[in-house]
Scaffold this motif. Structure first.
Motif, mmCIF file in Angstrom:
data_model
loop_
_atom_site.group_PDB
_atom_site.id
_atom_site.type_symbol
_atom_site.label_atom_id
_atom_site.label_comp_id
_atom_site.label_asym_id
_atom_site.label_seq_id
_atom_site.Cartn_x
_atom_site.Cartn_y
_atom_site.Cartn_z
ATOM 1 N N ALA A 109 -3.377 9.566 -16.641
ATOM 2 C CA ALA A 109 -2.414 9.081 -15.656
ATOM 3 C C ALA A 109 -1.025 8.905 -16.243
ATOM 4 O O ALA A 109 -0.137 8.406 -15.601
ATOM 5 C CB ALA A 109 -2.886 7.739 -15.083
ATOM 6 N N ARG A 135 2.299 1.594 -3.599
ATOM 7 C CA ARG A 135 1.278 2.086 -4.544
ATOM 8 C C ARG A 135 0.918 3.542 -4.259
ATOM 9 O O ARG A 135 0.597 4.300 -5.169
ATOM 10 C CB ARG A 135 0.042 1.184 -4.491
ATOM 11 N N ALA A 136 0.959 3.918 -2.973
ATOM 12 C CA ALA A 136 0.675 5.324 -2.639
ATOM 13 C C ALA A 136 1.760 6.230 -3.213
ATOM 14 O O ALA A 136 1.464 7.269 -3.816
ATOM 15 C CB ALA A 136 0.589 5.490 -1.122
ATOM 16 N N SER A 177 4.223 14.586 9.847
ATOM 17 C CA SER A 177 2.924 13.923 9.906
ATOM 18 C C SER A 177 2.845 13.052 11.157
ATOM 19 O O SER A 177 1.857 13.073 11.894
ATOM 20 C CB SER A 177 2.746 13.083 8.634
ATOM 21 N N ILE A 195 4.429 8.289 5.298
ATOM 22 C CA ILE A 195 5.197 7.296 4.536
ATOM 23 C C ILE A 195 6.549 7.890 4.146
ATOM 24 O O ILE A 195 6.608 8.951 3.518
ATOM 25 C CB ILE A 195 4.405 6.836 3.292
ATOM 26 N N MET A 215 3.979 21.677 6.442
ATOM 27 C CA MET A 215 3.991 20.237 6.141
ATOM 28 C C MET A 215 5.359 19.770 5.629
ATOM 29 O O MET A 215 5.600 18.567 5.503
ATOM 30 C CB MET A 215 2.909 19.976 5.079
ATOM 31 N N PHE A 249 -6.980 4.294 -5.416
ATOM 32 C CA PHE A 249 -7.213 3.572 -4.164
ATOM 33 C C PHE A 249 -8.714 3.543 -3.863
ATOM 34 O O PHE A 249 -9.458 4.443 -4.250
ATOM 35 C CB PHE A 249 -6.516 4.293 -3.011
ATOM 36 N N GLU A 308 3.009 -0.852 -15.291
ATOM 37 C CA GLU A 308 2.215 -1.534 -14.273
ATOM 38 C C GLU A 308 2.371 -3.045 -14.444
ATOM 39 O O GLU A 308 2.549 -3.533 -15.574
ATOM 40 C CB GLU A 308 0.742 -1.138 -14.394
ATOM 41 N N LEU A 342 -6.147 9.719 -3.395
ATOM 42 C CA LEU A 342 -5.497 8.860 -4.388
ATOM 43 C C LEU A 342 -6.607 8.152 -5.176
ATOM 44 O O LEU A 342 -7.272 7.258 -4.647
ATOM 45 C CB LEU A 342 -4.570 7.852 -3.709
ATOM 46 N N GLU A 360 4.046 13.178 -2.763
ATOM 47 C CA GLU A 360 3.838 14.195 -1.725
ATOM 48 C C GLU A 360 2.757 13.777 -0.743
ATOM 49 O O GLU A 360 2.900 13.925 0.461
ATOM 50 C CB GLU A 360 3.439 15.529 -2.366
ATOM 51 N N MET A 361 1.659 13.268 -1.295
ATOM 52 C CA MET A 361 0.561 12.864 -0.422
ATOM 53 C C MET A 361 0.983 11.701 0.459
ATOM 54 O O MET A 361 0.641 11.645 1.646
ATOM 55 C CB MET A 361 -0.660 12.462 -1.265
ATOM 56 N N ALA A 362 1.715 10.765 -0.121
ATOM 57 C CA ALA A 362 2.178 9.616 0.667
ATOM 58 C C ALA A 362 3.034 10.108 1.837
ATOM 59 O O ALA A 362 2.853 9.680 2.981
ATOM 60 C CB ALA A 362 2.963 8.659 -0.222
ATOM 61 N N ALA A 363 3.950 11.034 1.554
ATOM 62 C CA ALA A 363 4.818 11.568 2.618
ATOM 63 C C ALA A 363 3.990 12.307 3.659
ATOM 64 O O ALA A 363 4.281 12.249 4.858
ATOM 65 C CB ALA A 363 5.865 12.500 2.018
ATOM 66 N N SER A 364 2.920 12.983 3.204
ATOM 67 C CA SER A 364 2.082 13.755 4.127
ATOM 68 C C SER A 364 1.288 12.861 5.076
ATOM 69 O O SER A 364 0.642 13.351 5.996
ATOM 70 C CB SER A 364 1.099 14.641 3.357
ATOM 71 N N PHE A 365 1.310 11.570 4.824
ATOM 72 C CA PHE A 365 0.597 10.642 5.703
ATOM 73 C C PHE A 365 1.553 9.613 6.304
ATOM 74 O O PHE A 365 1.210 8.453 6.495
ATOM 75 C CB PHE A 365 -0.590 10.018 4.968
ATOM 76 N N ILE A 385 0.851 -1.198 0.000
ATOM 77 C CA ILE A 385 0.000 0.000 0.000
ATOM 78 C C ILE A 385 0.890 1.253 0.000
ATOM 79 O O ILE A 385 0.584 2.252 -0.657
ATOM 80 C CB ILE A 385 -1.001 -0.016 1.188
ATOM 81 N N GLN A 386 2.034 1.152 0.678
ATOM 82 C CA GLN A 386 2.956 2.299 0.685
ATOM 83 C C GLN A 386 3.575 2.511 -0.707
ATOM 84 O O GLN A 386 3.679 3.635 -1.188
ATOM 85 C CB GLN A 386 4.059 2.086 1.723
ATOM 86 N N GLN A 406 1.385 6.742 -6.876
ATOM 87 C CA GLN A 406 0.318 7.657 -7.301
ATOM 88 C C GLN A 406 0.634 9.102 -6.963
ATOM 89 O O GLN A 406 0.354 9.998 -7.756
ATOM 90 C CB GLN A 406 -1.008 7.277 -6.639
ATOM 91 N N ASN A 407 1.160 9.331 -5.773
ATOM 92 C CA ASN A 407 1.378 10.713 -5.350
ATOM 93 C C ASN A 407 2.386 10.732 -4.200
ATOM 94 O O ASN A 407 2.037 10.509 -3.039
ATOM 95 C CB ASN A 407 0.054 11.352 -4.909
ATOM 96 N N THR A 445 8.789 15.589 5.798
ATOM 97 C CA THR A 445 7.325 15.613 5.738
ATOM 98 C C THR A 445 6.701 14.454 6.514
ATOM 99 O O THR A 445 5.787 14.640 7.324
ATOM 100 C CB THR A 445 6.864 15.569 4.273
ATOM 101 N N HIS A 446 7.207 13.241 6.284
ATOM 102 C CA HIS A 446 6.593 12.077 6.941
ATOM 103 C C HIS A 446 6.782 12.125 8.449
ATOM 104 O O HIS A 446 5.938 11.638 9.212
ATOM 105 C CB HIS A 446 7.150 10.776 6.344
#
Lengths: 300, 232
Positions: A298, A180-181, B75, A194, B49, B92, A246, B89, A187-192, A177-178, A184-185, B71-72
């Motif tokens: 994409a 694939r995150a 968070s 990862i 962030m 997902f 992919e 995402l 920055e978003m992955a790091a913001s959560f 999941i990490q 996809q993105n 960043t991580h």
């Protein structure tokens, strides 16, 4: 040469044999491309050293068998860890410092490929090496008019197993999941929470490990020599690009490419079959540059 | 202060976008970051962030220095992020998007917190739906649920009502109010709608050209200030 000499007329039994060879080729191209798919799909890195990672896998198996006496079947998983570990070091020492600079990454990995080829040539010499495989895999399966070496059947099922393992890791584990995150993105992955650097390192090591196991497997099929990676990497790149980076895209593309090549080769010859296949891929990429399954938005 | 920035300058490439920012948000308070388009509101949130190229100055989260944290790590230190444009995402599922937030948790729990499902019943009923198939409002709910899954102390909300249907905006506003008043989360809210800012915030800052030009309690956000700094 007359047209009659160039064109082989259709006959059912040899044609079915050609289709089976197509499947075998597809599995070889797939397993060669699988690691590249993970590295390109996750990190966007075009790893020019992928063919040499395959070569390292083959030499790892040879060294383990020739100098230590480890059975070939055991050399396969060990090659995964050896080349995977080497890939991890390359990512930590080199690739990590070049993210977001795709041209530099391309040149750096090309440099790694040259260093690897010359290093192996210096250490082991340029002459071809051979590996002993179990006797059972050296024979041919005869099923009526179908004749296929057991080694190719073995590679086919191991390839499917590796694809299944890769998909299970990507879709059934926390690491998946990490990955694939991040795909996809980032920055978003790091913001959560990862750590994308760690994910990149592990993905690169995993991709290199897959190249290693494929090289070890190919060592049972063909001779081993320092430039052997070139023989696999062109088709591997075509599979990855046409498959859109992919795993499922690579699976479908390798299957289609293997069968098309085999059918064209059956009716004409290997050289013309390869020519037609490459032309078809160029035309396909002209109209679907994002790959076989990837939606156009994409596209990387 | 739950969140503080001291003399922060933030860069994209070599260009400073934010300059000499000083601000603090007390625990449980809501700070509204106001300003016209392009004045640096989103860059401020991205700086907190850790998503700009680099920053100078000092940033602390819950009393701990976080200036050099990546960043991580920020968070995991307790900053939940609801980005502009929602940042879900699309490949997902709803479930995977929310679970993504749990990677920032210290307790390593990989389960969707009850609060996420309780706040957003639609998401609870559609956990296996692909996130890209949700409407804008539902995606915003998902973005909030994902941020809550990180178990945050501070929530950064970057234009949470932008591009959302008016009837859904009220729901989003009510949820944000509840998170602040009932759950006790500290909020940093960038917002174009002055009315929403007045209803939700305790303090405000107005930004212009990468700097804070006015700040104070929300009661001091007068119509004259709005006219001078925020009217287009």
């Amino acid at each position: 040469m007359s047209v009659h000499d160039f064109w082989t007329p259709f006959a059912l039994e040899p044609f079915i044999n050609a289709l089976i060879i197509g499947l075998s080729l597809a599995s070889i191209w797939l397993v060669a491309a699988l690691g590249l798919t993970i590295i390109y799909g996750t990190m966007g890195v075009i790893n020019m050293a992928h063919g040499e990672f395959i070569m390292l896998g083959a030499y790892s198996a040879w060294v383990m068998q020739f100098f230590i006496g480890i059975p070939w079947l055991l050399c396969l998983p060990l090659s995964f860890f050896i080349v995977g570990g080497f890939g991890w070091l390359v990512e930590r020492g080199l690739i990590r410092h070049l993210y977001d600079r795709p041209l530099d990454t391309l040149l750096a990995t090309w440099g790694v490929s040259l260093v690897l080829v010359q290093s192996v040539r210096l250490i082991f010499g340029g002459e071809p090496q051979y590996i002993d495989v179990p006797d059972e895999l050296s024979t041919v399966m005869n099923l009526g008019f179908i004749h296929i070496p057991w080694m190719r059947i073995f590679i086919f099922f191991v390839s499917l197993g590796l694809v299944a393992m890769t998909l299970a890791i990507l879709f059934k584990t926390n690491m998946g999941i990490q990955i694939r995150a991040v795909m996809q993105n980032k920055e978003m992955a790091a913001s959560f929470g990862i750590n994308s650097k760690r994910v990149y390192g592990l993905a690169f090591a995993f991709g290199a490990g897959l190249a290693g196991i494929s090289g070890a497997m190919f060592s049972g099929l063909k001779t081993i020599f320092p430039d052997m990676g070139l023989g696999y990497v062109v088709e591997a790149f075509l599979v990855v690009v046409t498959g859109g980076g992919e795993v499922l895209g690579s699976l479908a593309t390798a299957g289609i490419m293997g069968e098309l090549f085999s059918v064209f080769s059956y009716f004409t010859n290997d050289t013309f079959g390869r020519f037609v296949l490459f032309v078809l891929i160029v035309i396909f990429l002209r109209f679907r540059p994002q790959g076989i399954f990837t939606p156009s938005m994409a596209r990387r | 202060m739950q969140l503080s920035l001291e003399d922060v300058t933030s860069y994209y490439g070599k260009t400073p976008i934010l300059q000499n920012i000083d601000l603090g948000v007390a625990e449980g308070h809501c700070l509204a970051v106001l300003g016209r388009n392009g004045v640096g509101k989103t860059t401020l949130v991205r700086t907190i962030m850790g998503l700009t190229t680099r920053m100078t100055g000092r940033l602390s989260i819950a009393g701990e220095d976080a200036t050099h944290k990546e960043t991580h790590e920020r968070s995991s230190a307790g900053v939940g992020f609801i980005p502009q444009g929602r940042g879900i995402l699309p490949k997902f599922s709803v479930r995977e998007n929310i679970l993504l937030g749990t990677f920032a948790r210290h307790d390593q729990k990989r389960a969707i917190p009850d609060m996420c499902l309780e706040l957003f019943p639609y998401l609870a009923e559609n956990l296996d739906k692909r996130a890209g198939q949700l409407s804008g409002g539902q995606q915003q709910q998902l973005s909030i649920a994902r941020a809550l899954a990180t178990d945050p102390k501070i929530l950064l909300l970057d234009e949470p009502t932008e591009g959302i249907q008016p009837n859904i905006v009220q729901e989003i506003e009510a949820t944000i109010h509840r998170l602040n008043q009932e759950v006790g989360l500290t909020l940093v809210l960038t917002e174009q709608h002055i009315k929403i800012a007045r209803e939700l915030a305790h303090e405000f800052v107005i930004m212009d050209r990468g700097r804070i030009v006015v700040q104070g309690p929300i009661a001091e956000l007068t119509d004259e200030l709005v006219e001078e700094h925020l009217t287009i």
